[in-house]
Design an enzyme around this catalytic site. Structure first.
Site, short mmCIF file in Angstrom:
data_model
loop_
_atom_site.label_atom_id
_atom_site.label_comp_id
_atom_site.label_asym_id
_atom_site.label_seq_id
_atom_site.Cartn_x
_atom_site.Cartn_y
_atom_site.Cartn_z
N ASP A 193 -4.93 2.04 8.13
CA ASP A 193 -3.61 2.13 7.53
C ASP A 193 -2.71 2.74 8.62
O ASP A 193 -3.19 3.35 9.58
CB ASP A 193 -3.61 2.98 6.25
CG ASP A 193 -2.34 2.73 5.42
OD1 ASP A 193 -1.39 2.13 5.95
OD2 ASP A 193 -2.31 3.13 4.24
C1 BGC Z 1 0.92 1.86 3.56
C2 BGC Z 1 0.27 0.48 3.66
C3 BGC Z 1 1.17 -0.45 4.42
C4 BGC Z 1 1.43 0.13 5.78
C5 BGC Z 1 2.34 -0.71 6.64
C6 BGC Z 1 1.34 2.37 4.93
O1 BGC Z 1 2.08 3.54 4.82
O2 BGC Z 1 0.02 2.77 2.99
O3 BGC Z 1 0.01 0.00 2.39
O4 BGC Z 1 0.58 -1.71 4.51
O5 BGC Z 1 2.07 1.40 5.63
O6 BGC Z 1 3.63 -0.69 6.15
#
Ligand code: BGC
Length: 764
Positions: free
Chosen positions: A229
């Site tokens: 993530d």
């Molecule tokens: C979120 C993800 C997301 C990623 C990219 C993160 O903060 O938890 O779900 O895909 O950011 O935006």
């Protein structure tokens, strides 16, 4: 590994390999032009594309894309074919927007309705979440676009989401928090899996070898790459070793250098790096096989905007759940309608955070209602402010128009300050003003319909009684305004059912005492018992049960039957039931199959969803639905054996219209073909010995012999019922055999340890 990839890796320098494992921008992987290795472009996700033109931007306004309903709504459709179709549309948009991988879907469990991000997740039930995710992924990937199944794992709250340790016991992890991932991996092989920010039992999701490698790859056969993530990596080398292939976002020189240094110093085996590189390259080249449209500003969207908007409307309508209806719906052409609530003019159709989409167009509920209302007169009052203030004048104004209308439609949206990615909800209530508004309007207008836009359960006990109907419309996507009108006017017969329980009060909810944790730790103290599993076990009344939803027609269930009354675990069994539309209009019914284990070695929930199907029926029509149940439908995960076990014995199959509305039941007997190893050990209790067939066979004669030699505890006859006031076998059952023997070790031919070890040898 294919020859091509093997050759490429042999040609790559250490620096190039290390760089490939860290992103090159917010949204791209590192290309190696020298070797014709293209970049891979990823984009949020999950219910539409948030494609920013500048790949180095975080918060930039994204390109227009269709905003479909969010996962709570998708799950409430219980419609795997529809999700597959939506997946194909998402893929078409990804191709048009030059996106290789969509960052979604999210399959985290709704452990507590307070989780701010529940709107992005499907359900409190792992079976339902897994099936919905697999359908969506298969739809997307069938068009040559990848997905990222997220957030793996146990990311069930926003509070301290980057650091908190979710303390989950192994069985709960296996039976509740992992199966949706497992199903999606096995049924749809997502191109990538995204690790979670949080720790799981002390180890970061990005460094969790058991999750990333042992379970995900070795057990489930995941073939893609694991991506972090955004910002989830702490120790890059530890993460690589654990099985995390790609760190996002990038670029990050220090991380790349850390990998190079670790290989040079011998801390990291280069083969580990090569494996990660191979996994990334496989997907990079797979993505390159699907040609994408180069993104050019100002050219407009090159996907079928109108068709996707129409599909978004269909999905939104299918996900709407009619919670209450005293007969007012569908509307019978009222002449004067009071439309109340800001959300009627300013639709709340998606949530805040990384999933926030720039829609191609947005249906305004008021305008859509007007289109279907014929010559009816519509008046509007906003009813509540955009912020959290209390404004009595808005209430007074709403009451005034409600009073004189034939019907009042209250469009109530839970505002973004109460529900979003990034923070959890403080409570389960609408705002104070909204509650006051509903009460004031229903006091003067009994023909009031409340339409809700929110991403997760809200409580309603304060106000529901005065309403004539309540429609849960969710974060319904950009076409939801039209979908609401469709349902209100009966152009669509509502067929959605809740994928999460609506509790009466926050303090009734399963994780109430253990949410959101403290001192960096959240203990999943409720164990397996989340959602309906908890309410069932506690016999706790709820506002609306899991699986519940009304229709404008009615259905009867008859003739339940099983393909066999006795079956082998390896064969499984199929249950069938006839469903008849007993009303006057066409409609769909979601038939749910729950399994109840009558007797098991371990505690089990009263029932668990193991199958479902959605069936469309014309008035008077009957269809037979057949739902197969396999080994896993009957099994639990036993940490003592470290495997799934379907115990021999009797199971009830409960066929229901919701978790609280079981319409038919069947009894079947499972024959186990499994040969379980004995788990008896030195400290096993007499009970454990007697429960183990081989243990019993060995211990029985031994006890006989002991008694023959004068009995245990210095001579008393074990058969006597008068034994210091209790039944001796009951008294001893929960003592380890070893401890029993120690009470009279002097009279024994060998030490108690030798005796127990001897018995264990006979058993094993
Ligand atoms: C979120 C993800 C997301 C990623 C990219 C993160 O903060 O938890 O779900 O895909 O950011 O935006």
């Amino acid at each position: 590994m294919s020859d091509k990839i093997q050759t490429l890796i042999s040609q790559m320098t250490l620096a190039e390999k290390a760089a490939l494992c860290t992103g090159d921008s917010m949204w791209t992987t590192t290309a190696v032009e020298r070797l014709n290795i293209p970049r891979l472009l990823v984009s949020d996700g999950p219910h539409g594309l948030r494609r920013v033109a500048n790949v180095h931007a975080v918060m930039e306004k994204s390109q227009p894309a269709t905003c479909f309903p969010t996962a709570s709504s998708l799950a409430a459709t219980w419609d795997v074919e529809l999700l597959h179709e939506m997946g194909q549309a998402l893929a078409a948009e990804a191709i048009a927007l030059d996106v290789d991988v969509i960052l979604g879907p999210g399959v985290n469990m709704k452990r507590s309705p307070l989780c701010g991000r529940n709107f992005e997740y499907f359900s409190e039930d792992p079976y339902l979440a897994g099936e919905m995710a697999a359908a969506l992924i298969n739809g997307i990937q069938s068009k040559g676009v990848g997905t990222s199944l997220k957030h793996y794992a146990a990311n069930n709250q926003e509070f301290e989401r980057f650091s908190i340790s979710a303390e989950v016991d192994e069985r709960t992890l296996r039976e509740i928090y992992l199966p949706a991932f497992e199903t999606a991996v096995i049924k749809s092989q997502p191109w990538t899996v995204m690790c979670s920010y949080n720790k799981i039992n002390g180890a970061y999701g990005s460094e969790h070898r058991q999750l990333l490698t042992d379970i995900l790859r070795d057990e489930w056969g995941f073939e893609g790459f694991v991506v972090s993530d955004w910002g989830a990596v702490h120790d890059r080398v530890a993460a690589l070793k654990a099985g995390l292939d790609l760190e996002m976002p990038g670029p990050k020189k220090a991380r790349v250098q850390a990998v190079i240094d670790a290989v040079n110093s011998g801390e990291l085996d280069e083969a580990v790096l090569d494996t990660a590189v191979a996994r990334i390259l496989r997907i990079v080249f797979k993505a390159a096989e699907t040609p994408k449209e180069p993104l050019a500003a100002g050219q407009g969207s090159r996907f079928d905007v109108a068709a996707h908007h129409a599909l978004a409307r269909k999905v939104a309508a299918a996900g709407m759940v009619l919670l209450k209806n005293n007969g007012i719906l569908p509307l019978q052409h009222p002449q004067h309608i009071a439309v109340i609530g800001r959300a009627a003019q300013t639709p709340h159709f998606q949530g805040g955070g990384s999933s926030h989409i720039n829609p191609t167009t947005v249906d305004v509920p008021f305008a859509e209602l007007q289109k279907l209302a014929g010559d009816a007169e519509l008046s509007f009052a906003p009813g509540y402010p955009a912020d959290d203030s209390i404004q009595q004048t808005l209430i007074d104004e709403a009451v005034a128009i409600a009073q004189t209308a034939d019907v009042a439609l209250l469009y109530m949206a839970l505002p973004g300050f109460k529900e979003s990615e990034g923070y959890d909800r403080p409570d389960l209530d609408l705002t104070v003003q909204q509650v006051a508004l509903i009460k004031a309007v229903t006091a003067v207008q009994p023909r009031t319909v409340v339409i809700l836009n929110n991403g997760a359960a809200v409580t309603m006990s304060d106000w529901i009684e005065g309403t004539a109907a309540v429609l849960e419309a969710w974060m319904m996507g950009q076409a939801g305004g039209g979908a609401i009108a469709d349902v209100l006017y009966g152009r669509v017969n509502p067929g959605g059912k809740l994928a999460e329980t609506y509790p009466l009060r926050l303090r009734d909810t399963p994780a109430y005492l253990n949410f959101p944790g403290e001192n960096g730790v959240v203990r999943y103290g409720e164990g397996l018992f989340i959602g309906y599993r908890y309410y069932d076990a506690r016999e706790q009344p709820v506002l609306f049960p899991f699986g519940y939803g009304l229709s404008y027609t009615t259905f009867a269930y008859s003739n339940p039957r099983a393909s066999a009354t006795t079956f082998k675990d390896t064969d499984g069994v199929t249950v069938s039931v006839d469903v008849t539309n007993t009303g006057a209009i066409a409609g769909s019914e979601i038939v749910q199959v729950y399994v109840h284990d009558r007797q098991a070695r371990l505690v089990r929930p009263a029932k668990e969803l193991k199958g479902f199907t959605k069936v469309m029926l014309q008035p008077g029509e009957t269809k037979t639905v057949a739902i197969p149940l396999n080994f896993r439908a009957f099994a639990y995960y036993d940490p003592a054996y470290k495997q799934w076990i379907a115990e021999e014995g009797v199971f009830d199959i409960l066929i229901g219209a919701s978790a609280a509305d079981i319409r038919a039941s069947l009894t079947v007997t499972l024959q186990s073909t499994a040969e379980l190893p004995s788990i008896l050990h030195r400290d096993s209790t007499i009970r454990a010995w007697m429960d183990d067939p081989r243990g019993q066979a060995v211990l029985g004669p031994f006890l006989q012999q002991m008694m023959g030699q004068g009995g245990l505890f210095g001579g008393g006859d074990m058969g006597e019922t008068e034994f210091i006031g209790m039944n001796p076998m009951d008294f001893l059952r929960d003592m380890p055999l070893l401890s029993v023997l120690h009470f009279q070790s002097d009279g024994l031919p060998q030490t108690p340890e030798e005796l127990v070890d001897g018995l264990l040898q006979q058993v094993h």
